[in-house]
Design an enzyme around this catalytic site. Structure first.
Site, short mmCIF file in Angstrom:
data_model
loop_
_atom_site.label_atom_id
_atom_site.label_comp_id
_atom_site.label_asym_id
_atom_site.label_seq_id
_atom_site.Cartn_x
_atom_site.Cartn_y
_atom_site.Cartn_z
CG HIS A 1 47.95 3.99 -52.50
ND1 HIS A 1 47.87 3.68 -51.16
CD2 HIS A 1 46.75 3.67 -53.04
CE1 HIS A 1 46.67 3.18 -50.89
NE2 HIS A 1 45.97 3.16 -52.01
CB SER B 1 42.97 4.30 -53.01
OG SER B 1 43.64 3.14 -53.47
CG ASP C 1 50.68 4.15 -49.26
OD1 ASP C 1 50.83 3.45 -50.28
OD2 ASP C 1 49.59 4.68 -48.97
#
Length: 380
Positions: free
Chosen positions: A340, A36, A337
Site C-alpha cells: 500500500h 484495502s 508497507d
C-alpha cells in the site's frame, strides 16, 4: 438531465484547468466499494486482529490505527474532503440510527472482485476476508431502504451521489501471484474480474447512479512486495528508468486496457450516465519516474515500514508486527508497507483524479479532467 450534466461537466473542466485547489462539486454523498485501497474500517469490524490494526498504521493523520492500510488518509478520504463531505463511515461499523445519508464505505481489505469460491476451487486461499465485490453490493442493497423510500426518491438521491467502484481486482491477482501461481494461469482470471466490475457498475446504475468512477489497477511491478518476491538477475526484466518489473506492469496495463474497453461498452449502453475511468496506474507511475518532482526524496521503491532487506519488505515480518522498521518521515516515501502507499502518495493521486495535473518532462498527459471529453460529448 442532459443539459444539467453538460453544464456540470463544463464547470468541472473549467475548475480543473483554472485552480490548484481541490475541485468542489455538487455531490452530496459517496458510496465506495473495493479493497484495502479504500477500506476505512470494515475489516476492523470483521477481525479481532490484523497487522494493519496496529501502530504505526494511522500515525500521520489520525494518530492511531483506524483499519486503513496506510499511515494516514486514503484516496477516498481525500475525495470526500475535497467535495466537502465527511470521511466515509465503514458500513459494518453501523449502529442503531447510523446516518448514511452522506455516503457509506463497503470496501474491505483483501476483498476480490470474484467470489471467494472461484479461488477456493483453484486452491488459492484468501486469509484476509471472503467479502468480495458481490457481497459488498449485497450490503448496499440492504442499506437502500434507509436511504430512500421509493423508486423516484432513490433516483433523485443517487443523481447527486458519486459511486466509486474500486479499486478492485488487485487482490484477485495478488493472492495468486504471491502464492506462486504462473502468469499464464493468472491471465485467465482477468476477463472474469472485468465482468464482475462491469456487473457492479450495471447494478448501481440500475439503482439510480448517474456518476460512477471506476479506478484501474496500480503498477504492481513498482511495489516493493513484488520487487522482493520476484527479484531477478536478468536486467531486461526491469525498467531502466524506474527499476520496476516490466512484466508485472504489463500485466496491470492489460487489465486496465480491458477495463477501459468494457467501460466504453457500458457508456454506449448508458449514455445518460457519466462512467469515469480513474487512471490510478499513470497517477502512481509519475512518482516512480520523477520522485523528486513530487517530494519523494527517498528511494521510491522502498517501503517506509517493513521487515528490512533491499526494499524494506519481508513477508515474514510485515509492518505492524514487532521488529518491523519504520521510517522517520513517511511523506518522503511512495510505498508505506510494500503493498500500500503512503498518505502523501494517495493525496497526490486523489488530486490527479479530481483536478488534473501540470505537465512534467516526457509525460504523455498535460492534464486529466474529472469528466473526460468523451463523456462530455455523451452528455450533450
Amino acid at each position: 438531465m442532459a443539459l444539467h450534466s453538460l453544464m456540470f461537466s463544463l464547470l468541472t473542466v473549467l475548475l480543473v484547468l483554472a485552480r490548484t485547489e481541490p475541485v468542489l462539486c455538487d455531490f452530496t454523498s459517496i458510496f465506495s466499494f473495493g479493497d484495502s485501497i479504500a477500506d476505512t474500517g470494515n475489516l476492523l469490524c470483521l477481525k479481532s486482529d490484523d497487522h494493519s490494526f496496529r501502530f504505526p498504521y494511522g500515525e500521520t493523520y489520525f494518530g492511531h490505527p483506524t483499519g486503513r492500510c496506510s499511515n494516514g488518509r486514503l484516496i477516498v478520504d481525500f475525495m470526500a474532503q475535497s467535495l466537502g463531505l465527511p470521511l466515509l463511515p465503514p458500513y459494518l461499523a453501523q449502529t442503531n440510527g447510523q446516518d448514511f445519508q452522506q455516503g457509506a464505505n463497503f470496501a474491505v481489505s483483501g476483498a476480490t472482485a470474484l467470489d471467494n469460491a472461484f479461488y477456493e476451487e483453484r486452491g488459492i486461499h484468501n486469509i484476509c476476508t471472503n467479502n468480495s465485490l458481490g457481497i459488498q453490493l449485497g450490503w448496499f442493497k440492504e442499506l437502500l431502504p434507509s436511504l430512500c423510500d421509493q423508486s423516484s426518491n432513490c433516483l433523485n438521491f443517487f443523481s447527486r451521489s458519486l459511486f466509486l467502484v474500486g479499486e478492485i481486482g488487485g487482490n484477485d491477482y495478488n493472492h495468486a501471484f504471491l502464492e506462486g501461481r504462473s502468469l499464464e494461469e493468472i491471465r485467465t482470471f482477468v476477463p472474469g474480474v472485468i465482468d464482475a466490475i462491469s456487473s457492479a457498475v450495471q447494478m448501481v446504475v440500475e439503482h439510480g447512479a448517474v456518476t460512477v468512477m471506476v479506478p484501474g489497477n496500480f503498477p504492481i511491478g513498482c511495489f516493493s512486495s513484488y520487487l522482493m518476491v520476484f527479484q531477478s538477475s536478468n536486467e531486461e526484466d526491469y525498467d531502466p528508468q524506474t527499476g520496476c518489473l516490466r512484466w508485472l506492469n504489463e500485466f496491470s496495463m492489460n487489465h486496465n486496457h480491458l477495463l477501459q474497453k468494457e467501460l466504453d461498452r457500458m457508456r454506449d449502453l448508458h449514455p445518460h450516465v457519466s462512467i469515469i475511468y480513474a487512471d490510478y496506474y499513470n497517477a502512481a507511475m509519475r512518482f516512480f519516474r520523477y520522485p523528486l518532482q513530487f517530494g519523494f526524496s527517498e528511494g521510491c521503491l522502498t517501503a517506509c515500514c517493513g521487515g528490512g532487506g533491499p526494499y524494506n519488505y519481508n513477508k515474514s515480518l510485515v509492518c505492524g508486527n514487532r521488529g518491523a522498521r519504520v521510517c522517520d518521515d513517511p511523506s518522503l516515501y511512495v510505498s508505506w508497507d510494500g503493498m500500500h502507499l503512503t498518505e502523501a502518495a494517495y493525496k497526490a493521486i486523489a488530486y490527479y483524479i479530481l483536478q488534473g495535473f501540470k505537465d512534467i518532462p516526457d509525460s504523455s498527459h498535460q492534464y486529466l479532467t474529472f469528466i473526460t471529453s468523451k463523456e462530455l460529448l455523451q452528455n450533450t
